[in-house]
Scaffold this active site. Sequence first.
Site, PDB file in Angstrom:
ATOM      1  N   CYS A   2      11.503 -62.875 -24.190  1.00 43.98           N
ATOM      2  CA  CYS A   2      10.906 -62.019 -25.209  1.00 43.98           C
ATOM      3  C   CYS A   2       9.491 -61.690 -24.762  1.00 43.98           C
ATOM      4  CB  CYS A   2      10.842 -62.744 -26.546  1.00 43.98           C
ATOM      5  SG  CYS A   2      12.438 -63.390 -27.063  1.00 43.98           S
ATOM      6  N   ARG A  27      10.906 -57.032 -21.133  1.00 43.39           N
ATOM      7  CA  ARG A  27      11.241 -58.455 -21.270  1.00 43.39           C
ATOM      8  C   ARG A  27      12.361 -58.699 -22.288  1.00 43.39           C
ATOM      9  NH1 ARG A  27       7.194 -61.763 -19.240  1.00 43.39           N
ATOM     10  NH2 ARG A  27       8.011 -63.467 -20.470  1.00 43.39           N
ATOM     11  N   TRP A  73      14.631 -60.696 -26.986  1.00 42.34           N
ATOM     12  CA  TRP A  73      15.888 -60.810 -26.231  1.00 42.34           C
ATOM     13  C   TRP A  73      16.603 -62.004 -26.863  1.00 42.34           C
ATOM     14  CZ3 TRP A  73      18.317 -64.507 -23.133  1.00 42.34           C
ATOM     15  CH2 TRP A  73      19.356 -64.024 -22.314  1.00 42.34           C
ATOM     16  N   ASN A  99       8.427 -66.985 -27.864  1.00 44.15           N
ATOM     17  CA  ASN A  99       9.256 -66.724 -26.673  1.00 44.15           C
ATOM     18  C   ASN A  99       9.655 -68.083 -26.122  1.00 44.15           C
ATOM     19  OD1 ASN A  99      10.364 -65.861 -24.227  1.00 44.15           O
ATOM     20  ND2 ASN A  99       8.363 -65.737 -23.240  1.00 44.15           N
ATOM     21  N   GLY A 100      10.955 -68.297 -25.948  1.00 44.04           N
ATOM     22  CA  GLY A 100      11.410 -69.591 -25.423  1.00 44.04           C
ATOM     23  C   GLY A 100      12.587 -70.085 -26.239  1.00 44.04           C
ATOM     24  N   GLU A 484      23.354 -58.009  -2.682  1.00 46.03           N
ATOM     25  CA  GLU A 484      22.298 -57.353  -3.459  1.00 46.03           C
ATOM     26  C   GLU A 484      22.748 -55.965  -3.932  1.00 46.03           C
ATOM     27  OE1 GLU A 484      19.805 -58.182  -4.964  1.00 46.03           O
ATOM     28  OE2 GLU A 484      18.516 -56.444  -5.158  1.00 46.03           O
ATOM     29  N   LYS A 488      22.981 -54.860  -7.840  1.00 47.39           N
ATOM     30  CA  LYS A 488      22.256 -53.683  -8.378  1.00 47.39           C
ATOM     31  C   LYS A 488      23.212 -52.789  -9.160  1.00 47.39           C
ATOM     32  CE  LYS A 488      19.116 -54.740  -8.187  1.00 47.39           C
ATOM     33  NZ  LYS A 488      18.442 -55.858  -7.641  1.00 47.39           N
ATOM     34  N   GLU A 491      24.403 -54.456 -12.544  1.00 47.42           N
ATOM     35  CA  GLU A 491      23.479 -54.646 -13.652  1.00 47.42           C
ATOM     36  C   GLU A 491      23.043 -53.356 -14.318  1.00 47.42           C
ATOM     37  OE1 GLU A 491      19.972 -56.944 -12.698  1.00 47.42           O
ATOM     38  OE2 GLU A 491      19.733 -55.979 -10.784  1.00 47.42           O
ATOM     39  N   HIS A 507      40.550 -62.806   3.596  1.00 47.83           N
ATOM     40  CA  HIS A 507      40.971 -64.060   2.962  1.00 47.83           C
ATOM     41  C   HIS A 507      41.166 -63.896   1.454  1.00 47.83           C
ATOM     42  CE1 HIS A 507      40.384 -66.197   6.692  1.00 47.83           C
ATOM     43  NE2 HIS A 507      39.221 -65.587   6.824  1.00 47.83           N
ATOM     44  N   LYS A 606      13.953 -58.768 -18.009  1.00 50.74           N
ATOM     45  CA  LYS A 606      13.334 -58.819 -16.696  1.00 50.74           C
ATOM     46  C   LYS A 606      13.084 -60.242 -16.228  1.00 50.74           C
ATOM     47  CE  LYS A 606      11.298 -57.125 -13.088  1.00 50.74           C
ATOM     48  NZ  LYS A 606      12.234 -56.727 -12.028  1.00 50.74           N
TER      49      LYS A 606
HETATM   50  O1  M6R Z   1      11.633 -63.229 -11.430  1.00 53.52           O
HETATM   51  P1  M6R Z   1      12.696 -63.815 -10.549  1.00 53.52           P
HETATM   52  O2  M6R Z   1      12.676 -63.241  -9.172  1.00 53.52           O
HETATM   53  O3  M6R Z   1      12.668 -65.305 -10.518  1.00 53.52           O
HETATM   54  O4  M6R Z   1      14.040 -63.372 -11.226  1.00 53.52           O
HETATM   55  C1  M6R Z   1      15.273 -63.785 -10.733  1.00 53.52           C
HETATM   56  C2  M6R Z   1      16.397 -62.968 -11.322  1.00 53.52           C
HETATM   57  O5  M6R Z   1      16.431 -63.105 -12.714  1.00 53.52           O
HETATM   58  C3  M6R Z   1      16.276 -61.479 -10.972  1.00 53.52           C
HETATM   59  O6  M6R Z   1      16.206 -61.281  -9.593  1.00 53.52           O
HETATM   60  C4  M6R Z   1      17.470 -60.700 -11.535  1.00 53.52           C
HETATM   61  O7  M6R Z   1      18.646 -61.067 -10.891  1.00 53.52           O
HETATM   62  C5  M6R Z   1      17.224 -59.196 -11.422  1.00 53.52           C
HETATM   63  N1  M6R Z   1      17.612 -58.538 -12.631  1.00 53.52           N
HETATM   64  C6  M6R Z   1      17.989 -58.571 -10.308  1.00 53.52           C
HETATM   65  O8  M6R Z   1      17.797 -57.207 -10.242  1.00 53.52           O
END
Ligand code: M6R
Length: 611
Positions: A2, A27, A73, A99-100, A484, A488, A491, A507, A606
């Site tokens: 959050c 966030r 969030w 937040n938490g 990666e 991308k 998400e 496999h 984020k």
């Molecule tokens: O802030 P961080 O690099 O520790 O975050 C790790 C992941 O939460 C972050 O890379 C997440 O997978 C992204 N949304 C990927 O695009």
Amino acid sequence: MCGIVGYIGKREAYPIIIKGLKRLEYRGYDSAGIALLNGDLKIMKKKGKVSDLEGTISGENLHSTIGIGHTRWATHGEPNDVNAHPHASSDGKLAIIHNGIIENYQSLKTELEIKGHKFKSETDSEVVIHLIEEIKKNNNCSLEEAVRLSLQEVVGAYAICILSSDDDKQLIAARKGSPLVIGVGDGEFFIASDATPIIEYTNNVVYLDDYEIAVIKNGKLTLKSVEDVPKTPFVHTLEMELESIEKGGFEHFMLKEIHEQPKSIRDCLRGRLLPKDNHLFLNGMSQYMNKFLNTDRLIFIACGTSWHAALVAEYLFEDIARVSVEVEYASEFRYRNPVIRETDVVIPISQSGETADTLAAIDLAKSKGATIFGVCNVVGSSIARASHAGAYIHAGPEIGVASTKAFTGQVTVLAMMALILGLKKGTLSESRYRELLFELDTIPEKIQKILEDAEPIKRIAETFQFAKNFLYLGRGYNFPVALEGALKLKEISYIHAEGYPAAEMKHGPIALIDEDMPVVFIATKDATYEKIISNIQEVKARKGKVIAIVTEGDKDIHNMAEYTVEIPKTDDCFIPLLSVIPLQLLSYYVAIYRGCNVDQPRNLAKSVTVE
Ligand code: M6R
């Protein structure tokens, strides 16, 4: 997860808080709310975006010079108006944003209910403000003392901000495990989960540490610990520019951040790499060089995209510095009773520097005596501060939820580290080292070249926008890039995508291939080139649609694949820095064609500051 924001001073609080919430919306964005004090406590909250909240409160009397705001969030309780923050005490005099996660909220709630407290929401956060109210009443103490005593009973993670209608000159904040920054202005203070809502007002900030309580009262900031030990606020100067957190003419932060990569990598290299002088230097690393030279393994811990950067590091360090590498998901490492030795160098990688699992894994490794070398983007973040030493990636604020420039910044730092260590250990010859320094220096221009010709990628995105699945395949340095690329796409476009080492396809995943399956091969001219050509043939034989990322001038794959995207040639060890760029663009444009909210994809936030 959050975002929290607070203001106390002489200006109107509402515009500052609303603007701050918009800056923090990356966030969490399932509901938002604010509380203002003007005699009475006025709480306004709404399910949805900050703009939805704004829409519902226009026309109200919003005059106040003290207030708090929250963008959520959801963890406990679905996103709705009631569960949105701020939450009030029973008497309506206190308000909290949080937040938490409060882990023992259920037992606290039960005790408070027995004492007559009635809860409106399903959140863990509401319990905290009732607890403070109860303790304040029972001890007949100040709000500050009640907050302190309450936090001794709370188990979990929190960044909180509290105000009381009994005192419009006081704002209280505290943190444990969730970030909190206090901006120090001229007779005014700004509180936020990160510095982005603060920088347009002041560059002077105090980072709150775990178990610290900040009391801002009558224009003065005092700090103390939850154990009642006074602390001295240390004021840092922020170097962030306001433009770096705005879209700068791009439609989305993600697109802006993709296009920023030539610059962000240049910033990452600045002052560290001078190929003509044969110079490559990372201050943090040089201070801990003995640890790097005397360990027989490096352990990387990270999550998500940062974990993919760690996988690239595995190839880099084993290849260049001949040291064995373990790459761990922080979330698994922390619960696995891993073998950690005092000689181990543990390298957490994190864009935000606030990821809860990574922080917990660091604590575990530290408790066993390992050396922690953090690779973070956010300066002053919790992971940066929890590390013994480290190297920042200097990518600038990354706002888009899908990480792009942080990945290339991380890989750049990791490549520099591997080169430095390889040279020191003698596993990398002087001539090869020199050659690699010159090559690394060309990476920003080569990325620029890829970015200048996004049209073929747009066309591929348009063609495959309705695909239900995607497969991403790569080998060697391009295997983490395949992972990666798939992440991308998943998400931000919600298309199911799998990343695999190309040779593993036979496999199992090969069973998925038919004429409806787009298969993205990252098939650059590197050590595995011949092998991956065979893998392409295997897909073609099963009528899969091949999209290949190739080295410029590659005619062979061009004749085989339905679609090719060319990238400039570079050394094998830097290929991920180039080959990831078309995949970032592909996911972006597919999401755009599908009408997805690129910067705020569903269910995501984020920075994952909860377990
Ligand atoms: O802030 P961080 O690099 O520790 O975050 C790790 C992941 O939460 C972050 O890379 C997440 O997978 C992204 N949304 C990927 O695009």
